[in-house]
Design a protein around this motif. Structure first.
Motif, PDB file in Angstrom:
ATOM      1  N   VAL A 156      12.036  40.423  -6.418  1.00  0.00           N
ATOM      2  CA  VAL A 156      11.677  39.141  -7.028  1.00  0.00           C
ATOM      3  C   VAL A 156      12.049  38.025  -6.070  1.00  0.00           C
ATOM      4  N   SER A 157      11.129  37.134  -5.813  1.00  0.00           N
ATOM      5  CA  SER A 157      11.390  36.013  -4.914  1.00  0.00           C
ATOM      6  C   SER A 157      12.339  35.017  -5.566  1.00  0.00           C
ATOM      7  N   ARG A 158      13.126  34.359  -4.742  1.00  0.00           N
ATOM      8  CA  ARG A 158      14.020  33.312  -5.239  1.00  0.00           C
ATOM      9  C   ARG A 158      13.288  31.987  -5.416  1.00  0.00           C
ATOM     10  N   LYS A 159      12.043  31.918  -4.993  1.00  0.00           N
ATOM     11  CA  LYS A 159      11.266  30.680  -5.096  1.00  0.00           C
ATOM     12  C   LYS A 159      10.389  30.734  -6.331  1.00  0.00           C
ATOM     13  N   ASN A 160      10.479  29.697  -7.155  1.00  0.00           N
ATOM     14  CA  ASN A 160       9.705  29.644  -8.386  1.00  0.00           C
ATOM     15  C   ASN A 160       8.363  28.971  -8.171  1.00  0.00           C
ATOM     16  N   ASN A 161       7.642  29.411  -7.158  1.00  0.00           N
ATOM     17  CA  ASN A 161       6.293  28.928  -6.904  1.00  0.00           C
ATOM     18  C   ASN A 161       5.582  29.958  -6.036  1.00  0.00           C
TER      19      ASN A 161
END
Length: 239
Positions: A156-161
């Motif tokens: 899961v990426s740490r960036k919410n976009n």
């Protein structure tokens, strides 16, 4: 367009608790009942491409009403729109706080897309070994990658976009942002894709994301693994 602009401004004010004035208890939209029962329906319709009006209309309406300069009213409206989007529980990413300042967007759908593709605010610098998945060919990440014996790992990426959708070629890791699925998600994504296709020069970030996810999810087993890894979340997952 004048009446539409006034209506949108009042929606932004009331649904972010910055409104003033009193409405009848049975008002279908602006009463307390309307706010809690109609806000998500209104939000979905405000993000349909056929319902967009230039934000310049809102900037000028506020300037005339309050006596602000155009730059001041632009910043005020932008702040209000950011608060409005962040307050919606049906937005597909839990976006970060962002200060637009006096930078202009074409309309609300344009602003929502900039949130999704990370064009607002500062999101850090990507490692040179991390390739944004948007530039990869669709066949590079087929559904077969989801098999347990595949060499590619999923995190899961740490960036919410959508800038969080990337492939680290050194570590063999495909990063995916965690997306929240609601009733209006399909409508939002389709309208964002239509926006990208209609505007020359806009990069097709949302369209690429949808195509790549379609390539990853081919079977029920693929979907179950995607959900197990928290790449896709729904209201039921909270229970």
């Amino acid at each position: 367009m004048f009446h539409d602009g006034c209506f949108i401004l009042e929606i932004l004010r009331k649904f972010t608790n910055t409104g003033y004035g009193h409405y009848a208890r049975n008002d279908p939209i602006f009463s307390k009942h309307g706010k809690y029962n109609m806000s998500e329906v209104v939000f979905e319709n405000m993000l349909k491409i056929e319902n967009q009006i230039p934000l310049l209309v809102l900037y000028k309406l506020v300037a005339v009403q309050t006596g602000m300069t155009l730059d001041e009213s632009t910043k005020w409206v932008n702040d209000l729109m950011v608060r409005f989007i962040r307050s919606r529980s049906t937005f597909i990413f839990k976006v970060e706080d962002t200060d637009l300042g006096s930078n202009t967007c074409m309309h609300l759908l344009d602003l929502a897309r900039k949130y999704l593709v990370g064009e607002l605010g500062t999101y850090g610098v990507l490692d040179v070994n991390v390739i944004p998945a948007m530039v990869l060919d669709v066949n590079v990440i087929p559904a077969m990658l989801l098999k347990r014996d595949a060499k590619v790992k999923f995190n899961v990426s740490r960036k919410n976009n959508l800038t969080g959708f990337a492939f680290d070629k050194e570590k063999g890791i495909l990063y995916l942002p965690s997306i929240y699925i609601y009733n209006c998600t399909e409508s939002l994504l389709l309208n964002l894709m239509a926006f990208e296709h209609l505007h020359v020069g806009e990069r097709h970030h949302v369209s690429s994301y949808v195509i790549h996810m379609g390539g990853l999810i081919q079977t029920v087993q693929d979907l179950n693994m995607i959900r197990h890894k928290d790449f896709i979340n729904t209201d039921k997952d909270k229970n």
